[in-house]
Motif scaffolding. Sequence first.
Motif, PDB file in Angstrom:
ATOM      1  N   ALA A   4      64.701  34.160  34.473  1.00 46.88           N
ATOM      2  CA  ALA A   4      63.441  34.578  33.856  1.00 46.88           C
ATOM      3  C   ALA A   4      63.464  36.088  33.671  1.00 46.88           C
ATOM      4  O   ALA A   4      64.132  36.804  34.411  1.00 46.88           O
ATOM      5  CB  ALA A   4      62.252  34.162  34.720  1.00 46.88           C
ATOM      6  N   PRO A   5      62.750  36.588  32.684  1.00 45.70           N
ATOM      7  CA  PRO A   5      62.732  38.040  32.470  1.00 45.70           C
ATOM      8  C   PRO A   5      61.895  38.743  33.530  1.00 45.70           C
ATOM      9  O   PRO A   5      61.044  38.149  34.182  1.00 45.70           O
ATOM     10  CB  PRO A   5      62.084  38.162  31.079  1.00 45.70           C
ATOM     11  N   GLY A   6      62.173  40.027  33.713  1.00 48.19           N
ATOM     12  CA  GLY A   6      61.326  40.821  34.574  1.00 48.19           C
ATOM     13  C   GLY A   6      59.946  40.987  33.954  1.00 48.19           C
ATOM     14  O   GLY A   6      59.768  40.947  32.731  1.00 48.19           O
ATOM     15  N   ILE A   7      58.938  41.172  34.800  1.00 44.46           N
ATOM     16  CA  ILE A   7      57.553  41.230  34.330  1.00 44.46           C
ATOM     17  C   ILE A   7      56.885  42.474  34.912  1.00 44.46           C
ATOM     18  O   ILE A   7      57.061  42.798  36.090  1.00 44.46           O
ATOM     19  CB  ILE A   7      56.776  39.968  34.746  1.00 44.46           C
ATOM     20  N   ARG A   8      56.120  43.139  34.082  1.00 42.35           N
ATOM     21  CA  ARG A   8      55.290  44.259  34.511  1.00 42.35           C
ATOM     22  C   ARG A   8      53.854  43.940  34.116  1.00 42.35           C
ATOM     23  O   ARG A   8      53.574  43.655  32.951  1.00 42.35           O
ATOM     24  CB  ARG A   8      55.765  45.559  33.860  1.00 42.35           C
ATOM     25  N   THR A   9      52.943  43.969  35.094  1.00 49.31           N
ATOM     26  CA  THR A   9      51.559  43.554  34.880  1.00 49.31           C
ATOM     27  C   THR A   9      50.618  44.659  35.323  1.00 49.31           C
ATOM     28  O   THR A   9      50.801  45.262  36.391  1.00 49.31           O
ATOM     29  CB  THR A   9      51.244  42.267  35.673  1.00 49.31           C
ATOM     30  N   ARG A  10      49.601  44.904  34.503  1.00 51.54           N
ATOM     31  CA  ARG A  10      48.508  45.832  34.833  1.00 51.54           C
ATOM     32  C   ARG A  10      47.205  45.058  34.748  1.00 51.54           C
ATOM     33  O   ARG A  10      46.983  44.297  33.790  1.00 51.54           O
ATOM     34  CB  ARG A  10      48.493  47.026  33.887  1.00 51.54           C
ATOM     35  N   SER A  11      46.352  45.238  35.732  1.00 49.93           N
ATOM     36  CA  SER A  11      45.088  44.508  35.767  1.00 49.93           C
ATOM     37  C   SER A  11      43.971  45.424  36.228  1.00 49.93           C
ATOM     38  O   SER A  11      44.198  46.429  36.913  1.00 49.93           O
ATOM     39  CB  SER A  11      45.185  43.301  36.709  1.00 49.93           C
ATOM     40  N   ALA A  12      42.749  45.069  35.842  1.00 47.06           N
ATOM     41  CA  ALA A  12      41.548  45.793  36.243  1.00 47.06           C
ATOM     42  C   ALA A  12      40.387  44.824  36.182  1.00 47.06           C
ATOM     43  O   ALA A  12      40.406  43.841  35.426  1.00 47.06           O
ATOM     44  CB  ALA A  12      41.293  47.012  35.340  1.00 47.06           C
ATOM     45  N   GLY A  13      39.368  45.101  36.986  1.00 46.97           N
ATOM     46  CA  GLY A  13      38.224  44.203  37.006  1.00 46.97           C
ATOM     47  C   GLY A  13      37.054  44.812  37.738  1.00 46.97           C
ATOM     48  O   GLY A  13      37.164  45.840  38.414  1.00 46.97           O
ATOM     49  N   ALA A  14      35.905  44.168  37.587  1.00 47.35           N
ATOM     50  CA  ALA A  14      34.677  44.611  38.241  1.00 47.35           C
ATOM     51  C   ALA A  14      33.797  43.403  38.494  1.00 47.35           C
ATOM     52  O   ALA A  14      33.771  42.456  37.687  1.00 47.35           O
ATOM     53  CB  ALA A  14      33.940  45.644  37.382  1.00 47.35           C
ATOM     54  N   ASP A  15      33.091  43.425  39.622  1.00 42.36           N
ATOM     55  CA  ASP A  15      32.140  42.383  39.995  1.00 42.36           C
ATOM     56  C   ASP A  15      30.807  43.039  40.315  1.00 42.36           C
ATOM     57  O   ASP A  15      30.750  44.133  40.897  1.00 42.36           O
ATOM     58  CB  ASP A  15      32.616  41.585  41.218  1.00 42.36           C
ATOM     59  N   ALA A  16      29.712  42.347  39.967  1.00 35.73           N
ATOM     60  CA  ALA A  16      28.370  42.824  40.286  1.00 35.73           C
ATOM     61  C   ALA A  16      27.486  41.628  40.592  1.00 35.73           C
ATOM     62  O   ALA A  16      27.577  40.593  39.921  1.00 35.73           O
ATOM     63  CB  ALA A  16      27.778  43.642  39.133  1.00 35.73           C
ATOM     64  N   SER A  17      26.634  41.775  41.620  1.00 34.07           N
ATOM     65  CA  SER A  17      25.744  40.694  42.020  1.00 34.07           C
ATOM     66  C   SER A  17      24.411  41.285  42.451  1.00 34.07           C
ATOM     67  O   SER A  17      24.372  42.265  43.199  1.00 34.07           O
ATOM     68  CB  SER A  17      26.363  39.893  43.170  1.00 34.07           C
ATOM     69  N   LEU A  18      23.313  40.663  41.968  1.00 33.74           N
ATOM     70  CA  LEU A  18      21.958  41.072  42.311  1.00 33.74           C
ATOM     71  C   LEU A  18      21.228  39.865  42.880  1.00 33.74           C
ATOM     72  O   LEU A  18      21.136  38.820  42.224  1.00 33.74           O
ATOM     73  CB  LEU A  18      21.225  41.609  41.077  1.00 33.74           C
ATOM     74  N   ALA A  19      20.697  40.011  44.115  1.00 32.05           N
ATOM     75  CA  ALA A  19      20.019  38.909  44.789  1.00 32.05           C
ATOM     76  C   ALA A  19      18.636  39.363  45.237  1.00 32.05           C
ATOM     77  O   ALA A  19      18.483  40.438  45.816  1.00 32.05           O
ATOM     78  CB  ALA A  19      20.817  38.446  46.004  1.00 32.05           C
ATOM     79  N   VAL A  20      17.631  38.509  44.961  1.00 36.67           N
ATOM     80  CA  VAL A  20      16.270  38.790  45.374  1.00 36.67           C
ATOM     81  C   VAL A  20      15.497  37.481  45.418  1.00 36.67           C
ATOM     82  O   VAL A  20      15.537  36.691  44.469  1.00 36.67           O
ATOM     83  CB  VAL A  20      15.583  39.800  44.413  1.00 36.67           C
ATOM     84  N   GLY A  21      14.814  37.216  46.525  1.00 37.10           N
ATOM     85  CA  GLY A  21      13.922  36.068  46.640  1.00 37.10           C
ATOM     86  C   GLY A  21      14.560  34.726  46.368  1.00 37.10           C
ATOM     87  O   GLY A  21      13.949  33.876  45.718  1.00 37.10           O
TER      88      GLY A  21
END
Length: 641
Positions: free
Chosen positions: A446-463
């Motif tokens: 298999a070929p060599g692989i180079r991976t770049r990733s980014a992400g964000a999570d947000a959560s709002l909780a009330v009542g």
Amino acid sequence: MSSPRRFPVRVACQAAVLSVLCWPTAAAGQWFQMSRSGGELGVEARRERSLGANGAPSAISLFTEWVALPFQGTLGSPRLFAYALNLRPTWAQQRANQAAAAMLNGLGASASANLLAASPLPISLRGERSTGSVRGEFGSETRYRLLSTGATVRLQNRAFPVFLDYSTRESLSDWVSAFSAPTVRRDEHWRTLRLSGQSTKLMANLERTRLVDGVGALSYDATIARASHVLRWGKGSALESSADWQWRSGHEPQRRRLLAGSLRLRHAETVTSALALQQQIVRAPTFSANTRGGSYALTFDGPRWLGASVDVAGSTSMYHNGHSSLLQATPTLRLNVALPFGARLTGAVFAGALRRGQDFFGDSWIVVSDERHATPQAREFSLDFERADSASIALVNEERSLTYVSGFDFRVTRLGDVVRISIPLSSRIRVGEVVLASYRYVLPPAPGIRTRSAGADASLAVGGVSLQHSVRRRRSEATGGADDDALDSADEYTTAAAVRRGLRFGSIQGDLMHRVRQHSRNDFSSTEVRAAVASPTGYAIQGVLGASGTRSRMNERDTRMVTTMASVGWILSSTFQLQATAETWLWSTDERARERLRNLHLEVVWSLGALETDWRFSSQQRHAATAGTQHQFFGRVRRRF
């Protein structure tokens, strides 16, 4: 080994003699005491009937009965010598599709004793023995004998208590066929010596295991050493270190050596760093590997609203015909903020980088050891890795005391690159039993692989209401070889809302989730809605009513699924409970392909003094091109005395 026809007679005689000898009498005196500490008599029945799409019926039934007679007593003072005995004869019968019944007759006995329990050097002894026979299909028969003994000596020291344990285990089984096939025999002997000590700061363990195979060539010697140390100072500061060393060699095809260590530093409960290193060497006649790896993690927990971490890991493996390498790093920033009106906002932002390289001259064999599988009701499972070598597959039980024979205990079938293991009814592998699989599989170039990733999570909780949103972006590219469009690149977006509210008449739960994947090999979008209403807890009648719907679109093809569920339970008292559950699934991929599945489950648990009963009934009906029905019944009656 004696004939199985005489086995129940021998069991009854031994139980009668043991009952007479173990019952306390006045002539025994005060220095020798023995009493029966309860007991158990039980009967269990299972039956399964199914009807396939071709109308062919199938039926499996299993009937088991057992007796447990435990005894306990003392010799002189309980501090001087205390002992316990347990006798458990078992009879079982299994039948499939009106074929010849598979019979099991077994006798199990165990004993344990404690000597000088109150002294600085107490000694514990234990022993267990099981013998019996199993009659399978077409007149086959398996006779088995299991014997295990052990002793433990403890040095009761407040600063550093030490344990010395020695155990032996012998497993002997003969598989005899009614035809002219040769007898299949397993004869294995285990010896284990373990020396360990543990205190609040230091833990050390040294284990030496020896396996002698009287028939095959699986004999080996294994040595395992582990040590860990904890040094604490100040308020919450600590330094934790550990080291592992393993060596395994013998007449088996593989030789393994493992050396690993880790170092973990915590400073005032705010900063934690961990370093781990590992090296593993495997040697075999046709395979060799040398793997070195390490990881480093740094975590910062500052104020209550802020946190951060960095994880770095890498490894390199050398094989007989090539090598592979892996390096990845992931920094993360976390937030946890309290807002007015009891609301709370949590979130995280992260990025990552991964680089993997492979350089093989042709195909490479990768060895898999001790892959765990629990035998399902269907008596069939698949190996985790594809392109496995069928000739290299070996199965043993979880305790490694029994090696199963291919063709007798299991069969290997191949569906393309997928390898499936099927368990015949005459096998010594039972439903629910955990088996360990070892084999080798092909890793194609298999070929060599180079991976770049980014992400964000947000959560709002009330009542009791929460809103969530997450974003993931990942880009991969080949660093060598041809790009076969198998790289894992994608953009994923997930939006979810949940409601959890308690009301007078019970509680309600609702979920809404929408997921989208773009710029990948398999783009899709899906929407899922779920709702459920439950009755208040603490009532005699408990009920749950729910429904869900999902619609997904993948590669220009729609899939829809609707699920409904209703469950009612009646808890009359702690001794009587009834539970009934009905479920339906309806899904389709287009107007011409629909499938519906219905499940019904009924369970009754009833106890009357020392008598306990458990009854279960399940029914499944499928409407599709592969329509079929399946009914299962389970009943158990047990009395304690």
